[in-house]
Scaffold this active site. Structure first.
Site, PDB file in Angstrom:
ATOM      1  N   GLU A   1       0.817  -1.221   0.000  1.00  0.00           N
ATOM      2  CA  GLU A   1       0.000   0.000   0.000  1.00  0.00           C
ATOM      3  C   GLU A   1       0.852   1.273   0.000  1.00  0.00           C
ATOM      4  O   GLU A   1       0.635   2.189   0.802  1.00  0.00           O
ATOM      5  CB  GLU A   1      -0.955  -0.015   1.200  1.00  0.00           C
ATOM      6  CG  GLU A   1      -2.007  -1.102   1.094  1.00  0.00           C
ATOM      7  CD  GLU A   1      -3.069  -1.033   2.184  1.00  0.00           C
ATOM      8  OE1 GLU A   1      -2.930  -0.203   3.115  1.00  0.00           O
ATOM      9  OE2 GLU A   1      -4.045  -1.809   2.119  1.00  0.00           O
TER      10      GLU A   1
ATOM     11  N   GLU B   1      -5.615  -8.431  -0.376  1.00  0.00           N
ATOM     12  CA  GLU B   1      -6.338  -8.058   0.840  1.00  0.00           C
ATOM     13  C   GLU B   1      -7.792  -7.837   0.463  1.00  0.00           C
ATOM     14  O   GLU B   1      -8.103  -6.982  -0.372  1.00  0.00           O
ATOM     15  CB  GLU B   1      -5.775  -6.780   1.482  1.00  0.00           C
ATOM     16  CG  GLU B   1      -4.441  -6.962   2.180  1.00  0.00           C
ATOM     17  CD  GLU B   1      -4.040  -5.744   2.999  1.00  0.00           C
ATOM     18  OE1 GLU B   1      -4.954  -5.059   3.523  1.00  0.00           O
ATOM     19  OE2 GLU B   1      -2.830  -5.482   3.110  1.00  0.00           O
TER      20      GLU B   1
END
Length: 502
Positions: free
Chosen positions: A173, A292
């Site tokens: 991320e 995710e």
């Protein structure tokens, strides 16, 4: 009563089922590792301190590839802290979750745990505060056979054979301002390309995952993927996708249609990747790693301020969502979506595995139990085999506040090489049962071998420490297969799985 008709044509194949679609995620966050998979002194703990009752539940869940060790955690992680004699490992501050990391579990221990569960490790490298050399050192420690400083160090630490880790995530991320070392798309893309090229020089058969957007709501969504892939396209095999969903403001109808956002996410990233492919005149099609995804009541956690700004606890109770039947129905629908787009989504990781927004919960010194979300995942993992078939669905629709019009019924099917077929369905209606008629003549099946339903008259029913078996799968009755036509009725807010045999 809502109505739906489905046509399942065995020629409408999406892809072969890759077991990596049923991956999960273990991060050093809250009680996922400590008091989750690892609890020395627990009556069920083995010699390494791993809870065998949790191992058994993970095996039942059917997870495959396990992403490790983060997550936000990895951007401040020094992997060297987690190897060697445990009594000499340093305690460090984890800035991501404002906790103390004891490093009692590191790569060597986690690899032994993964072997217990029959799982493949998907290793993440730190590109937030580390870089190319650190990634190469970790790769050498993990995968080089022997005869180098780090491979020999692994042997001295008790593991002579290399771990043979194939999948590697290049950071986590990196578009997020919450990420330690967050970067622009250009800066990250350049670093990821250099790291990937160097890792391939060390081992050419690696499968590398570059960071995509943290969510489809990020202001740079789409642009981030384009810039990063312009740097990395020829160096990597996957681009990551992350998505979490929750019910907001009592809008159950929109929540039940969350998979429409996942479809938008997949479509957008695939389109951008294909545009970069065309611009580069590449023969490679970029795959997606949805590494995710889950239900996560993030709004409530933010409002609770459970992540301390002043204290540095060890393994605090963080992000321990207790899931309802409605949450499980949405999760089952998200699995349907991943299967329907399995031609592009080649790998996926349910985040996370134990205690932290997880299908498995534990109590220190006490039991481990299944959350409601455990059941659609374990059943789909067990029954989805062979080839994925995308059905043609004609059904009633309903209006949602977030996504516009949505089908009341969603479904996907699989057909195994031995002729066994599976159909996975969801009824998104908040109030009406759905009568479903499915044409399965092309599958060559003659009987219903199993039929399971996840439903409760209270869509917010949950499994808790006090009531661990309040919710579970029940038989789906009155499923009739006659002359190639399958008929059934699903109650509102429900998920079902049906097995068909010759």
């Amino acid at each position: 009563m809502a109505k739906a008709t489905l046509m399942i044509d065995r020629s409408a194949i999406v892809a072969r089922v890759d077991r990596r679609l049923f991956g999960a995620f273990v991060e050093h966050l809250g009680r996922c590792v400590y008091d989750g998979i690892y609890e020395p002194g627990h009556p069920a703990a083995d010699g390494d301190g791993f809870r065998r009752d949790v191992v058994e539940l993970v095996s039942e869940l059917g997870t495959t590839t396990i992403r490790y060790p983060g997550g936000n955690f990895v951007s401040g992680y020094r992997w060297q802290d987690g190897v060697g004699p445990r009594d000499q490992r340093p305690v460090r501050r984890d800035l991501a979750w404002h906790s103390l990391e004891t490093n009692q579990v590191g790569l060597d221990e986690f690899a032994r745990w993964a072997k217990l569960t029959g799982s493949e490790i998907m290793m993440a490298v730190n590109l937030g505060t580390q870089g190319v050399l650190d990634a190469l050192d970790l790769l050498e420690y993990a995968n080089h056979p022997s005869g180098t400083q780090l491979s020999d160090q692994r042997a001295r630490n008790g593991t002579t054979e290399p771990y043979g880790i194939r999948m590697w995530c290049l950071g986590n991320e990196m578009d997020g301002p919450w990420q330690i070392g967050a970067m622009s798309a250009d800066d990250y893309g350049s670093l990821a390309a250099r790291t990937a090229a160097a890792m391939r020089m060390a081992q050419s058969d690696l499968e590398l995952v570059v960071c995509g957007s943290s969510s489809s709501s990020m202001p740079t969504f789409g642009h981030w993927e384009r810039v990063v892939l312009e740097h990395t396209y020829e160096h990597v095999d996957y681009i990551s996708c992350h998505a979490y969903y929750q019910e907001r403001a009592g809008d159950l109808g929109s929540f039940l249609a969350s998979s429409l956002d996942m479809e938008y996410f997949i479509s957008t990233v695939s389109t951008v990747a294909d545009e970069v492919k065309l611009a580069k005149n590449s023969s490679k099609t970029m795959k997606l790693s949805f590494d995710e995804w889950n239900i996560w009541y993030l709004d409530e956690h933010r409002e609770s301020h459970e992540v301390s700004e002043t204290e540095w606890p060890i393994a605090p109770r963080l992000l321990e969502d207790v899931y309802s039947v409605a949450d499980a129905v949405v999760l089952g629908n998200l699995l349907i979506t991943l299967l329907k787009h399995h031609d592009r989504v080649a790998s996926a990781s349910l985040a996370q595995l134990v205690n932290v927004i997880a299908p498995i919960m534990t109590e220190p010194g006490g039991p481990a139990w299944r959350q409601t979300t455990f059941f659609p995942f374990s059943t789909t993992s067990r029954m989805a085999k062979g080839s994925v078939i995308r059905p043609v669905i004609t059904c009633d629709r309903y209006e949602t506040a977030l996504y516009g019009m949505a089908d009341v019924v969603d479904a996907v099917a699989t057909l195994a090489d031995d002729g066994v077929a599976s159909v996975f369905l969801v009824n998104r209606s908040v109030s009406e049962p759905a009568t479903i008629v499915i044409d399965v003549r092309g599958l060559g099946v003659s009987r219903v071998s199993e039929a399971h339903l996840l439903h409760d008259d209270d869509p917010y029913a949950k499994n808790t420490l006090a009531e661990q078996d309040r919710v579970g799968l029940r038989p789906l009755h009155d499923v009739v297969l006659d002359d190639g036509t399958l008929t059934l009725t699903l109650p509102p807010v429900s998920w079902a799985a049906i097995g068909l045999a010759r």
